[in-house]
Design a protein around this motif. Structure first.
Motif, PDB file in Angstrom:
ATOM      1  N   THR A 224       0.822  -1.213   0.000  1.00 48.67           N
ATOM      2  CA  THR A 224       0.000   0.000   0.000  1.00 48.67           C
ATOM      3  C   THR A 224       0.858   1.265   0.000  1.00 48.67           C
ATOM      4  OG1 THR A 224      -0.082  -0.074   2.420  1.00 48.67           O
ATOM      5  CG2 THR A 224      -1.880  -1.132   1.219  1.00 48.67           C
ATOM      6  N   SER A 225       2.175   1.089  -0.129  1.00 50.47           N
ATOM      7  CA  SER A 225       3.076   2.240  -0.150  1.00 50.47           C
ATOM      8  C   SER A 225       3.003   2.939  -1.501  1.00 50.47           C
ATOM      9  CB  SER A 225       4.505   1.789   0.136  1.00 50.47           C
ATOM     10  OG  SER A 225       4.960   0.947  -0.903  1.00 50.47           O
ATOM     11  N   ILE A 226       3.746   4.039  -1.616  1.00 55.99           N
ATOM     12  CA  ILE A 226       3.792   4.777  -2.877  1.00 55.99           C
ATOM     13  C   ILE A 226       4.358   3.899  -3.989  1.00 55.99           C
ATOM     14  CG2 ILE A 226       4.844   6.750  -4.038  1.00 55.99           C
ATOM     15  CD1 ILE A 226       4.773   8.270  -1.464  1.00 55.99           C
ATOM     16  N   GLY A 227       5.412   3.117  -3.682  1.00 54.11           N
ATOM     17  CA  GLY A 227       5.991   2.239  -4.695  1.00 54.11           C
ATOM     18  C   GLY A 227       4.995   1.234  -5.221  1.00 54.11           C
ATOM     19  N   GLY A 228       4.264   0.576  -4.337  1.00 54.00           N
ATOM     20  CA  GLY A 228       3.265  -0.387  -4.779  1.00 54.00           C
ATOM     21  C   GLY A 228       2.147   0.260  -5.576  1.00 54.00           C
ATOM     22  N   TYR A 229       1.732   1.421  -5.104  1.00 53.07           N
ATOM     23  CA  TYR A 229       0.661   2.140  -5.798  1.00 53.07           C
ATOM     24  C   TYR A 229       1.064   2.464  -7.233  1.00 53.07           C
ATOM     25  CZ  TYR A 229      -2.657   5.934  -6.760  1.00 53.07           C
ATOM     26  OH  TYR A 229      -3.616   6.738  -7.320  1.00 53.07           O
ATOM     27  N   LEU A 230       2.276   3.002  -7.415  1.00 54.59           N
ATOM     28  CA  LEU A 230       2.743   3.366  -8.750  1.00 54.59           C
ATOM     29  C   LEU A 230       3.009   2.130  -9.606  1.00 54.59           C
ATOM     30  CD1 LEU A 230       5.183   6.281  -7.867  1.00 54.59           C
ATOM     31  CD2 LEU A 230       2.842   6.433  -8.726  1.00 54.59           C
ATOM     32  N   ALA A 231       3.556   1.075  -8.993  1.00 61.26           N
ATOM     33  CA  ALA A 231       3.839  -0.142  -9.767  1.00 61.26           C
ATOM     34  C   ALA A 231       2.557  -0.741 -10.326  1.00 61.26           C
ATOM     35  CB  ALA A 231       4.560  -1.157  -8.884  1.00 61.26           C
ATOM     36  N   ARG A 233      -0.139   0.722 -11.164  1.00 62.76           N
ATOM     37  CA  ARG A 233      -0.798   1.577 -12.159  1.00 62.76           C
ATOM     38  C   ARG A 233       0.089   1.880 -13.372  1.00 62.76           C
ATOM     39  NH1 ARG A 233      -3.024   1.648  -7.614  1.00 62.76           N
ATOM     40  NH2 ARG A 233      -5.178   2.270  -7.249  1.00 62.76           N
ATOM     41  N   LEU A 234       1.385   1.932 -13.189  1.00 64.84           N
ATOM     42  CA  LEU A 234       2.253   2.325 -14.296  1.00 64.84           C
ATOM     43  C   LEU A 234       2.817   1.135 -15.069  1.00 64.84           C
ATOM     44  CD1 LEU A 234       4.243   5.303 -12.724  1.00 64.84           C
ATOM     45  CD2 LEU A 234       2.205   5.371 -14.163  1.00 64.84           C
ATOM     46  N   LEU A 235       3.061   0.013 -14.375  1.00 67.08           N
ATOM     47  CA  LEU A 235       3.640  -1.132 -15.089  1.00 67.08           C
ATOM     48  C   LEU A 235       2.772  -1.608 -16.257  1.00 67.08           C
ATOM     49  CD1 LEU A 235       5.324  -3.411 -12.386  1.00 67.08           C
ATOM     50  CD2 LEU A 235       6.392  -2.306 -14.347  1.00 67.08           C
ATOM     51  N   PRO A 236       1.460  -1.807 -16.093  1.00 67.99           N
ATOM     52  CA  PRO A 236       0.657  -2.236 -17.251  1.00 67.99           C
ATOM     53  C   PRO A 236       0.719  -1.248 -18.412  1.00 67.99           C
ATOM     54  CG  PRO A 236      -0.567  -2.516 -15.221  1.00 67.99           C
ATOM     55  CD  PRO A 236       0.662  -1.730 -14.879  1.00 67.99           C
ATOM     56  N   ILE A 237       0.708   0.053 -18.095  1.00 70.00           N
ATOM     57  CA  ILE A 237       0.729   1.058 -19.157  1.00 70.00           C
ATOM     58  C   ILE A 237       2.060   1.024 -19.903  1.00 70.00           C
ATOM     59  CG2 ILE A 237       0.598   3.527 -19.632  1.00 70.00           C
ATOM     60  CD1 ILE A 237      -1.214   3.804 -17.210  1.00 70.00           C
TER      61      ILE A 237
END
Length: 843
Positions: A224-231, A233-237
């Motif tokens: 639930t950290s910032i890293g997990g949140y960004l991973a 959402r951004l990895l699939p894109i």
């Protein structure tokens, strides 16, 4: 009520990950089942179709791996683990065997066990054998769960590394198929990876990561950290969009739809259109996370201040003030109520409100607990009530007054150890979201306030009980003072009359006078013991210490106890050294201790008994022992013999008299001096021994005090005395004694009469009772001094009130001396002579 614990995000993530793993494994297994069913039960055309897409061992391996991964993703039981281990190990062995066949050139006969491949098929050189790429993937996928499920983090990391390798091999192959780049999916003949197998393997890779979402890449992605949140959402894109855009441009180029320059322009535009939203999304996400962080910090700071204020709160008012001033800002509430359940449990009464208009505050200052209001419902249901909009409020609580300044509401029960104590009702701005975080914070704040309110109520109850106890103690002290006064008043004229009888004819009724004197002295002692117990219990005893030899204390105590010893014909044996036992004590109080012990032994020893008083130095202390051969002490009484009102057998108590206070006074006074007292007895009929231990004085120096001979002083000069007492017997008898020794005495029985007599003839000395009717002794003293402002009038308080506060008050009121009834005639005559005028009053 326990503190509400926030739901565990890691636990929720683990459950979601395992659910995803079961689904992914199920889909992969379904792919394998479809191809295997076509191999086993399909027509020759179906076999020819499936032969170029999947081999039998490939399908079997997919099914076995999917079965094992699915069982491990469920709540693993020992049976499930065993089945999963067999299935995954079998798939791994198939992959290892196939790889061995390719490397050694041998044929293990495992390729066509289930079905034979056509010679015309693409793999005719190796009939029905899976590709080496597929075999490698199955070996890696078989190793993954064995490593990932280990407790050691390193093993789990190695397992995830195997999954990442499989992910890379399959992803590269799929990209090759998408772009028709055979070098990516078939770099050499017979090393082609089927796209369907690649998709199934990717699903199994996802299931492998779901087995341990708490370590490595799984932890980062599910965090639930910032890293997990960004991973998330951004990895699939970043992975899918370039591939899709590139494939679309390639397809357009193949069909000559776009010129090369147009393709490049569209590619640049597509990249820009992809990257710009990605950057904006990243910025918005970081901004929201930053705002959430700042909001959390504000909440934690406000909560810390609230916690500190509630910890300091000692009353209900303190709790209410802290909640309203600090709790509302912590939750960003615009307004709020603090309501408490009434004593009868039928109403909610508002203790405070913030942010509401006066008319609203008056309307809901108190209401029935069964009212259709959020605060009442929160108390009765013991659950928070949240209303996110006015429509929701009007639907649930149509009777609630509309107040347009606020758009959402909440009511939180305050539940403590005594049940629901009250409620906090809050109003928020329109658009307030009651998400899980907000609700959790509200519950946490309500729990803190409830605990503080519970402590405050307990503290208030303790304070009320303390005040009642103090009031009862004051009433007791006042009663004891009044009792001492009332008991001493009748004793004074008795002793005075005895003295008059001695003055007029010392030879008449000697025995009768001795009986009366002895019984009056006993009565005085009982009154003094009763008042001493009260003073010691309330800590009002002030010791006047001095260094004295214990022998002088023992001598004075023996003198006090001698009448009782003579009456009962006891033999008293004394062994107390004259020197060497110096103690730092209040001489009068220590005399009282030893005389009480001697009197106690005398009372509980049969006529003609023996009592011993011994003192010695032992272990750097002074030890005093009083022993007797009396009735002894029963074992059940030995432990409580120093308690108040404890005595021996009832018949003996009543025959010997007493209130059961003497030994309790002994214990209290000895402990005030820093000593200890013990009782010892072998049982009834074997006598008893009391031992007192006191610290030795820090110095051996003794202040020798000569004892003045006991004489009856006679006045040197005739004085004019005004005697005022509402007890006529006491006044008349005392006046008669003073006249017998030559004084001029005038008697009054109340204050006004005394003032009249003073006007007729000014006295040189006035004896005033304090507890006079109409006008008390303090007021009378003031009036007398006003009548004689320039005269040297001496005032003596003659009263039954003898506590320290009474003495201090009389001195502050202008009295020169304070005598407590019954007063010894020698003491009275000495004081009258001492305070008399310098010249003869008659002159």
């Amino acid at each position: 009520m326990n503190a509400p614990s926030p739901p565990s995000s890691s636990r929720r993530s683990a459950v979601k990950a395992r659910t995803f793993g079961v689904v992914a494994a199920g889909v992969a297994g379904a792919i394998g089942c479809v191809w295997l069913s076509l191999w086993l039960y399909g027509s020759p055309e179906a076999r020819a179709f499936v032969s170029s897409r999947s081999k039998t061992n490939t399908s079997v391996s997919l099914i076995l791996l999917a079965l094992g991964y699915g069982l491990l993703s469920l709540s693993p039981t020992p049976a499930r683990r065993r089945v999963a281990a067999v299935a995954i190990s079998t798939a791994g062995l198939i992959g290892v065997g196939t790889s061995f066949e390719y490397l050694s050139g041998a044929d293990l006969g495992i390729d066509q066990l289930l079905a034979r491949d056509a010679w015309s098929a693409e793999s005719a050189r190796y009939p029905n054998r899976m590709s080496p790429t597929a075999a490698l993937c199955f070996v890696l996928l078989a190793a993954c769960p064995w490593l990932i499920t280990r407790k050691h983090t390193l093993s789990a990391a190695l397992g995830q590394t195997c999954a990442v390798l499989t992910l890379g091999v399959c992803s590269i192959g799929l990209v090759g198929y998408l772009y028709s780049a055979s070098i990516l999916y078939q770099p050499l003949p017979y090393i082609r990876l089927s796209p369907y197998t690649a998709v199934a393997n990717l699903l199994l890779v996802a299931s492998a990561f779901a087995l341990r979402p708490d370590v490595g890449l799984g932890r980062v992605i599910t965090s639930t950290s910032i890293g997990g949140y960004l991973a998330r959402r951004l990895l699939p894109i970043t992975l899918l969009l370039p591939v899709i855009v590139g494939w679309l441009l390639l397809d357009a180029d193949h069909h000559s739809v776009l010129a090369p320059s147009e393709s490049h322009a569209l590619l640049a535009t597509a990249v820009a259109l992809v990257m710009a939203p990605t950057v904006l999304f990243l910025a918005l996400s970081l901004d929201r996370l930053e705002r959430d962080r700042m909001e959390s910090e504000d909440f934690l700071r406000n909560t810390a201040e609230l916690t500190s204020a509630l910890a300091r709160a000692r009353s209900v008012g303190d709790v209410v003030e802290a909640t309203m001033d600090l709790g509302l800002p912590a939750l960003k509430a615009r307004a709020g109520w603090f309501l408490r359940v009434s004593e009868d449990g039928k109403r909610l009464d508002a203790l405070a409100s913030r942010g509401y208009p006066e008319e609203v505050a008056l309307a809901y200052g108190s209401f029935a607990l069964d009212s259709n209001l959020p605060a009442a419902l929160a108390v009765t249901k013991r659950e928070p009530v949240f209303l996110g909009s006015a429509e929701e409020r009007d639907q649930a609580f149509p009777s609630l007054t509309t107040y347009n300044a606020h758009g959402s509401w909440a009511a939180l029960p305050l539940e403590g150890s005594r049940g629901v104590l009250g409620s906090i009702a809050l109003s928020f701005a329109e658009g307030q979201r009651f998400d899980k975080t907000t609700r959790s914070r509200a519950r946490q704040l309500a729990w803190q306030c409830a605990q503080a309110l519970d402590r405050a109520l307990l503290f208030d109850s303790e304070q009320i009980a303390r005040q009642r106890a103090e009031a009862a103690s004051r009433a007791k002290d006042e009663f004891l003072a009044m009792l001492g006064h009332e008991l001493r008043n009748p004793l004074s004229p008795i002793l005075t009359s005895l003295h008059l009888m001695e003055l007029r004819d010392a030879s008449r009724s000697v025995k009768e006078r001795e009986v009366i004197k002895r019984q009056v002295s006993h009565m005085v002692r009982l009154v003094d013991d009763l008042l001493d117990v009260s003073r010691i219990a309330s800590g009002r005893v002030e010791l006047k210490r001095e260094v004295v030899e214990l022998a002088t204390v023992a001598s004075a105590a023996i003198e006090l106890a001698t009448p009782l010893f003579e009456q009962r014909q006891h033999r008293l044996m004394v062994e107390v050294p004259e020197q060497g036992l110096a103690v730092d004590v209040d001489r009068g109080r220590m005399v009282q201790v030893l005389s009480n012990l001697l009197t106690n032994s005398a009372k509980y020893t049969s006529v003609g008994g023996r009592v011993e008083l011994r003192a010695e130095r032992r272990d750097g202390q002074v030890q005093v022992r009083v022993s007797d051969n009396g009735v002894g002490i029963a074992p059940e009484l030995l432990g409580s013999v120093f308690d108040l009102f404890v005595q021996g057998a009832r018949t003996l108590d009543r025959s010997e008299g007493g209130l059961g206070l003497g030994l309790s006074l002994v214990k209290s006074l000895v402990e005030l001096h820093g000593g200890k007292v013990f009782a010892k007895s072998d049982g009834p009929g074997h006598g008893s021994e009391f031992s007192v231990t006191l610290p030795l004085a820090p110095t051996e120096q003794m202040q020798e005090t000569a004892r003045a001979p006991r004489v009856t002083p006679l006045p040197n000069r005739r004085q004019r005395i005004l005697l005022v007492d509402d007890n006529r017997d006491a006044a008349d008898s005392t006046a008669q004694v003073l006249r017998e020794v030559g004084h001029e005495v005038r008697v009054a029985y109340d204050g006004p009469s005394a003032l009249d007599l003073s006007k007729e003839q000014a006295p040189s000395l006035a004896l005033l009772d304090i507890g006079l009717p109409v006008m008390d002794g303090y007021e009378l003293a003031r009036r007398l001094r006003e009548q004689q402002p320039s005269a040297a009038l001496k005032l003596i308080a003659l009263t039954g009130y003898g506590q320290k506060a009474d003495r201090e008050r009389s001195l502050q009121a202008g009295f020169d001396a304070h005598l407590v009834k019954p007063v010894g005639i020698d003491e009275l005559l000495t004081l009258v002579s001492k305070l008399g005028p310098a010249q003869d009053a008659a002159s």
